[in-house]
Design a protein around this motif. Sequence first.
Motif, mmCIF file in Angstrom:
data_model
loop_
_atom_site.group_PDB
_atom_site.id
_atom_site.type_symbol
_atom_site.label_atom_id
_atom_site.label_comp_id
_atom_site.label_asym_id
_atom_site.label_seq_id
_atom_site.Cartn_x
_atom_site.Cartn_y
_atom_site.Cartn_z
ATOM 1 N N THR A 5 0.840 -1.187 -0.017
ATOM 2 C CA THR A 5 0.066 0.013 -0.113
ATOM 3 C C THR A 5 0.876 1.374 0.175
ATOM 4 O O THR A 5 0.572 2.159 -0.835
ATOM 5 C CB THR A 5 -0.904 0.055 1.138
ATOM 6 O OG1 THR A 5 -1.587 -1.326 1.247
ATOM 7 C CG2 THR A 5 -1.858 1.085 1.096
ATOM 8 N N LEU A 46 -7.488 1.027 5.161
ATOM 9 C CA LEU A 46 -7.795 0.935 6.527
ATOM 10 C C LEU A 46 -6.841 0.449 7.513
ATOM 11 O O LEU A 46 -6.798 1.239 8.521
ATOM 12 C CB LEU A 46 -9.083 -0.010 6.679
ATOM 13 C CG LEU A 46 -10.136 0.167 5.638
ATOM 14 C CD1 LEU A 46 -11.117 -0.927 5.694
ATOM 15 C CD2 LEU A 46 -11.041 1.491 6.118
ATOM 16 N N ARG A 49 -8.424 -1.612 -0.357
ATOM 17 C CA ARG A 49 -9.210 -0.963 0.744
ATOM 18 C C ARG A 49 -8.598 -1.480 2.195
ATOM 19 O O ARG A 49 -8.497 -0.865 3.139
ATOM 20 C CB ARG A 49 -10.561 -1.400 0.695
ATOM 21 C CG ARG A 49 -11.750 -1.069 1.740
ATOM 22 C CD ARG A 49 -13.032 -1.484 1.534
ATOM 23 N NE ARG A 49 -13.911 -0.711 2.310
ATOM 24 C CZ ARG A 49 -14.457 -1.503 3.708
ATOM 25 N NH1 ARG A 49 -13.928 -2.803 3.848
ATOM 26 N NH2 ARG A 49 -15.277 -0.884 4.317
ATOM 27 N N GLU A 50 -8.157 -2.761 2.095
ATOM 28 C CA GLU A 50 -7.771 -3.464 3.327
ATOM 29 C C GLU A 50 -6.210 -2.542 3.905
ATOM 30 O O GLU A 50 -6.133 -2.228 4.930
ATOM 31 C CB GLU A 50 -7.535 -4.700 3.258
ATOM 32 C CG GLU A 50 -7.012 -5.385 4.515
ATOM 33 C CD GLU A 50 -6.674 -6.838 4.681
ATOM 34 O OE1 GLU A 50 -6.170 -7.561 5.392
ATOM 35 O OE2 GLU A 50 -7.005 -7.659 3.452
#
Length: 260
Positions: free
Chosen positions: A105, A119, A115-116
């Motif tokens: 990420t 977050l 998304r994970e």
Amino acid sequence: MIPVAKAQLLEGKKGLIVGIANDQSIAWGCAKAFRALGAELAVTYLNDKARKYVEPLAQELEAPIMMPLDVGVPGQIEAVFERIEKAWGELDFLVHSIAFSPKDTLQGRVVDAPREGFLTTMDVSCWSFIRMAHLAEPLMRQGGTLFTMTYYGSQMVVENYNIMGVAKAALESAVRYLAAELGPKGIRVHAISPGPLATRAASGIPEFDELLDKAKAKAPARSLVSIDDVGMATAFLAHDAARLITGETLYVDGGYHIID
């Protein structure tokens, strides 16, 4: 050894330092400064692997409380504050110096962030500070100061900083909202924004050495910041002399952020 300050300006104050990984950590620079000014400290370590590096530093600080704290593990944040309440019954300051983003990420484009991973980045780097502020509030009956660490990449696009810049922008906004909400109780809230530092956390940023060289060349002070510079600036803001300063992002970067 921790230098003994001639004036124990924070004597009697009690604080929690979150984020010491080793003796190069910004959190360690802060801890040394607070202790030198007379404060009593509680410290945390991430996990068993990190403990061997943090424990001797905690001993040097004469810290009566040392506990594990991985904010991704349910209940660990609460356990730390329960221990502080039981041992001290109060808290005067908190230094939150943690951030994390999964490698895929952090090193990818923001537009491609899964998304994970997004977050997780926000949870560790921003929400954990909000949660700690919530738990610290009832312990700061006489007021106090909350600190978190940010970076220039929150305001400007810094190459390779990517999703962490988004998280730090959210963190700085949280500082302002928390300052407004907690100010009536005498609780001040600050984001500290150091210039680039060669810490373990920074090692995950590609081409970080080039960023250090650029900062040294561009900063008006023509110097890189040290963890001790950051520590003393942070400790000052915990003193009563800074009681009317809150909601700020304080740059400790030799003036780098003012140069185009």
